[in-house]
Design an enzyme around this catalytic site. Structure first.
Site, PDB file in Angstrom:
ATOM      1  N   GLY A  13       0.829  -1.210   0.000  1.00  0.00           N
ATOM      2  CA  GLY A  13       0.000   0.000   0.000  1.00  0.00           C
ATOM      3  C   GLY A  13       0.850   1.241   0.000  1.00  0.00           C
ATOM      4  N   PHE A  46      -2.244   6.932   1.024  1.00  0.00           N
ATOM      5  CA  PHE A  46      -2.123   8.141   1.848  1.00  0.00           C
ATOM      6  C   PHE A  46      -1.038   7.974   2.915  1.00  0.00           C
ATOM      7  CE2 PHE A  46      -4.468  10.351   5.574  1.00  0.00           C
ATOM      8  CZ  PHE A  46      -3.692  11.488   5.464  1.00  0.00           C
ATOM      9  N   ASP A  80      -1.458  -8.073  -5.410  1.00  0.00           N
ATOM     10  CA  ASP A  80      -2.760  -7.932  -4.767  1.00  0.00           C
ATOM     11  C   ASP A  80      -2.691  -8.745  -3.473  1.00  0.00           C
ATOM     12  OD1 ASP A  80      -5.329  -7.993  -3.916  1.00  0.00           O
ATOM     13  OD2 ASP A  80      -6.185  -8.685  -5.830  1.00  0.00           O
ATOM     14  N   ALA A  99      -1.331  -1.872   3.423  1.00  0.00           N
ATOM     15  CA  ALA A  99      -2.440  -2.051   2.474  1.00  0.00           C
ATOM     16  C   ALA A  99      -3.705  -2.498   3.201  1.00  0.00           C
ATOM     17  CB  ALA A  99      -2.049  -3.070   1.414  1.00  0.00           C
ATOM     18  N   SER A 146     -19.952   6.848   4.219  1.00  0.00           N
ATOM     19  CA  SER A 146     -21.342   6.414   4.046  1.00  0.00           C
ATOM     20  C   SER A 146     -21.498   4.924   4.340  1.00  0.00           C
ATOM     21  CB  SER A 146     -21.795   6.712   2.624  1.00  0.00           C
ATOM     22  OG  SER A 146     -20.911   6.094   1.716  1.00  0.00           O
ATOM     23  N   LYS A 205      -9.838  -4.848  11.631  1.00  0.00           N
ATOM     24  CA  LYS A 205      -8.531  -4.457  12.151  1.00  0.00           C
ATOM     25  C   LYS A 205      -8.179  -5.253  13.419  1.00  0.00           C
ATOM     26  CE  LYS A 205      -6.679  -1.431   9.431  1.00  0.00           C
ATOM     27  NZ  LYS A 205      -5.458  -1.771   8.706  1.00  0.00           N
ATOM     28  N   ILE A 233      -6.422  10.198  10.885  1.00  0.00           N
ATOM     29  CA  ILE A 233      -5.230  10.826  10.296  1.00  0.00           C
ATOM     30  C   ILE A 233      -5.582  12.048   9.449  1.00  0.00           C
ATOM     31  CG2 ILE A 233      -3.070  10.341   9.100  1.00  0.00           C
ATOM     32  CD1 ILE A 233      -3.701   7.412   9.232  1.00  0.00           C
TER      33      ILE A 233
END
Lengths: 353, 489
Positions: free
Chosen positions: A10, A14, A57, A80, A87, A158, A183
């Site tokens: 990942g 961000f 992937d 990643a 929403s 998580k 973050i």
């Protein structure tokens, strides 16, 4: 303490790209492999002999072992994952996708790392693994608090992934989990945009609850620092092996104040103030949910978002400071300013296009 | 004299009136002075204490006997020093050595000072200073050394400021200078008192090692006074707000007090409050190190008053017009709360910090910094008095972790349920079709369903009429039923 080679999953995201930047700053001679589902360099990193990009992937073990067997990194930083959009945060429609990427993806990455003989594994967990069970308030919590298995789809995923990582830390590979809070920073698509959107929706004057509830917000660069520190620790003293850490700016602020600061940056100051008691707002959220259920649309207001807005969520950063030596380098005021400037720039660009 | 406005105020705020009564009626001093055992000169000292201090006299007089006299004398000595410093009629060349050597006068039998101008309000204390000297010589040498040392440092600090022409003309310049000034006039007192507490065994020795804690105690009080007294001090030609802060908001110090610059002045005052607020958590931390109730009360009351005053002054334009004070009711409420334990003092702090937080507005340049400072104090209080412990958290919905496997199983279960439903629906439909066919066949064979239906309807009506509603309105239905009965008989 030198780090030889790192693989960042990942790594164009961000947080991932911030980690790559921090690694290049602290360990200029370290070889970095940025793994991403696209495998392309669209983050503007200058590619050189120490930085390469690869496509994989995390839900496909074969694609992972291809990459891992080629670069055989010393350290894996696994960032990643998918964060459902706001929403979908309180819904369960994306549950399977979230579990597949966040839990199975972590399982696959762990296995690939072990097979490739990696020494250290740093996993980007989330504070939501503990605090997304909204029936409880979380004031100044620490790592003794239990994981929440029934919370939001994201928090649950998580928590499960975190357990996988911690239980795999042992003789072969040293692993630890960092649990960042919400973050902000350059490239943030989760926090600022919905706050900013409230201006256009004329929602800024309404305060749900007493407005005193504190949240942890963290500047992305600080979290990136913590990842580098964790990797260093796992390669040297190893005191972080098998441990989870809350990572934040350690400057909790009222969520309302964060919003006000963002709005102010965009030249908006709420013209008046209407305080909505939490109970009433919860009921309104319930009605909005009924409406969206019938109409099939999505709305800002829901019981989940109301509970989020009134919740207390901040942690104590002592463990990360003691074991990792982590301290926020960029203060939260500065972090919020950077985020706002970055988002303003993106909005301007979008307007041009 | 009771004012009409007061009566009106307490009629609207009865809880404050209640606090006044509570404090006056129920407050029990931890220790009481034993006046019959006191010497004449010490009694004179206590009288001076009453005259010179409104706020401190009562709390000092409730102190533990071990510290009662030393702290009373400490207060009077510093008050004497202050009276010399304040007197603008004394020329600098006389004042300077007086201040610098004041600590040596403390053990000079019969020493007194008559050089103050008549209007100096505490002049009499220095005239009769021999009583202070007499009592000072009687206290424990260890206490004497501490008091002398503090007087020495403070007297020299004050003398430095007198020689500082810049300070006298433009006031305090840098924030650094502001901190230093507050250190001399208040931080040093904090240090001296802490040494007395530790020496007597009523304070944790760690309080001395962590010098920033007692420094904060003094500065927090001093800074709050400086913020509140902006108008009064300015009228006395004293400028304590540092230029480094006010110059960000106004061009000249006097603009702070002009109505046309009110917004700028308010933003400036916020920055001043922010500067003071950063001491709050350390003050609470300090209070945790005190081991004796009367010492705790002595320290906690002024701190609680300060946070309440700070909350009152925060973004309050009135500070630029006159000297504002918390009401008597609030003061009593705070005194009741501050003479119990640290938890309750923390609640007082939290309530007032939230008041500040509530008054914080985004227009203010210090908005986010104040928000962060408030958060820091809340987090500190939470860290010493946690509202929840991890072992108390019982997850509301405990259960198996939801893995992808569990999800698949759930999906299978759902499918099974779905199959079951389909099967039941099929059976229902079949039943309907079969009975339809049978009825059809019967009809074809000449069954009179219309008569059967009418019969059934009538029977139904009868049942309803007799059992369900035997009221007069339904008699029409009831009568035929009776007739029918007769016919049958």
């Amino acid at each position: 303490m030198e780090i030889g080679s790192v693989l960042v999953t990942g790594g164009t995201g961000f947080l991932g790209s911030a980690i790559v930047r921090a690694l290049r700053e602290k360990h200029p001679h370290c070889h970095i492999t940025v793994v991403d589902i696209q495998g392309s360099n669209d983050t503007g990193f200058a590619t050189d002999s120490d930085l390469s990009f690869a496509q994989a992937d995390v839900t496909s073990p074969e694609s992972l072992s291809n990459v891992f067997s080629k670069c055989r990194p010393q350290v894996v930083i696994h960032t990643a994952g998918i964060v459902p959009p706001l929403s979908e945060r309180y819904a369960r429609r994306m549950e399977k996708d979230v579990l597949r990427v966040n839990v199975e993806g972590t399982r696959n990455t762990l296995r690939a790392a072990k097979e490739a003989g990696c020494a250290a594994f740093v996993y980007t967990g989330s504070c939501t693994a503990v605090i997304d069970d909204v029936s409880i308030q979380y004031a100044n919590i620490d790592e003794r608090w239990p994981l929440a298995y029934r919370s939001s789809i994201y928090g649950e995923s998580k928590a499960l992934a975190e357990e996988l990582v911690l239980s795999s830390s042992g003789d072969g590979i040293k692993a630890c989990v960092l649990r960042p809070s919400v973050i902000c920073g350059e490239g943030d698509n989760q926090l600022l945009p919905p706050i900013h959107a409230c201006i256009a929706k004329r929602e800024t004057s309404y305060i749900i609850g007493d407005g005193h509830n504190l949240w942890d917000i963290t500047y992305v660069g600080n979290i990136a620092d913590a990842h580098v520190l964790a990797a260093q620790n796992l390669l040297s003293t190893m005191t972080a092996a098998g441990e989870a850490f809350f990572i934040q700016n350690n400057e909790p602020i009222a969520f309302r104040d964060l919003s006000l600061a963002v709005w102010k940056h965009f030249g908006h100051i709420p013209p008046f103030k209407i305080v909505i008691p939490a109970g009433l707002a919860w009921f309104a959220g319930f009605l909005a949910e009924c409406f969206t259920w019938m109409s099939g649309t999505t709305a800002t207001l829901s019981r989940g978002s109301v509970r989020d807005a009134c919740s207390v969520r901040y942690a104590n950063g002592q463990k990360a400071e003691k074991i990792l030596g982590y301290k926020a380098r960029v203060g939260i005021e500065e972090g919020i300013r950077i985020s706002c400037e970055d988002y303003a720039k993106r909005l301007k660009q979008r307007a041009k296009e | 004299m009771v004012k009409v406005t007061d009566i009106l105020y307490y009629a609207i705020n009865p809880q404050e009136l209640r606090s006044i009564i509570q404090w006056k009626v129920w407050h029990q001093p931890v220790h009481e002075r034993e006046e019959d055992k006191e010497s004449v000169s010490s009694r004179i000292c206590y009288d001076f204490l009453d005259k010179t201090s409104r706020s401190f006299s009562a709390v000092i007089q409730e102190l533990h006997p071990e510290l009662l006299l030393p702290i009373c004398l400490f207060y009077l000595i510093l008050r004497g020093l202050d009276t010399i410093e304040d007197d603008t009629s004394i020329p600098a060349e006389t004042k300077n050595p007086l201040l610098r050597d004041f600590h040596d006068r403390l053990e000079e039998d019969g020493w007194c000072f008559t050089g103050n101008r008549p209007e100096e309000k505490d002049r009499e204390l220095l005239v009769q200073f021999k009583h202070v000297v007499t009592e000072f010589k009687k206290i424990k040498p260890a206490y004497r050394d501490i008091i002398k040392d503090t007087t020495d440092k403070m007297g020299n600090g004050m003398a430095d400021y007198i020689n500082n022409a810049e300070f006298n003309e433009v006031g305090v310049d840098k924030i650094e200078d502001y901190e230093l000034y507050c250190h001399y006039v208040a931080g040093l007192v904090g240090e001296g008192l802490t040494r007395l507490f530790v020496e007597s065994g009523y304070g944790n020795p760690a309080l001395l090692q962590k010098s920033h804690l007692h420094e904060s105690m003094g500065r927090f009080l001093q800074k709050t006074n400086i913020i509140r007294d902006i108008k009064e001090d300015f009228d006395d030609k004293r400028k304590f707000w540092p230029r480094e802060i006010w110059s960000k908001h106004v061009d000249k110090y006097e603009d702070l007090l002009k109505p046309e610059y009110r917004d700028a002045a308010l933003n400036c005052s916020s920055e001043m409050v922010l500067n003071a607020l950063n001491h709050a958590d350390e003050c609470l931390f300090y209070l945790a190190g005190l081991k004796e109730q009367s010492v705790f009360n002595f320290c906690a009351i002024p701190q609680s008053m300060a946070i309440a005053t700070l909350a009152l002054c925060f973004r309050n334009p009135k500070i630029f017009e006159r000297n504002i004070k918390i009401t008597r009711g609030q003061a009593c409420q705070i005194m009741v709360a501050s003479t119990q334990n640290l938890r309750i003092v923390c609640e007082v702090f939290r309530d007032h910090v939230r008041l500040i937080h509530k008054k914080n507005v985004p227009q203010d340049p210090s908005f986010l910094k104040i928000s962060i400072a408030c958060g820091k104090i809340e987090q500190f209080i939470e860290s010493i008095f946690p509202s929840q412990r991890p072992e108390d958290v019982i997850r509301s919905k405990p259960g198996e972790p939801k893995t992808l496997k569990a999800l698949e199983k759930e999906a299978q279960d759902k499918e099974a349920r779905h199959d079951m439903l389909m099967m039941m629906m099929a059976m229902g439909t079949m039943l309907l079709v079969v009975s339809g066919l049978m009825f059809g066949l019967a009809w074809l064979l000449g069954a009179r369903f219309d008569l059967a239906f009418a019969d059934a309807k009538k029977g139904m009506q009868d049942i309803m009429a007799s059992n369900w509603r035997p009221a007069p309105g339904s008699s029409r239905a009831a009568k035929p039923a009776k007739q029918f009965d007769h016919d049958e008989i």
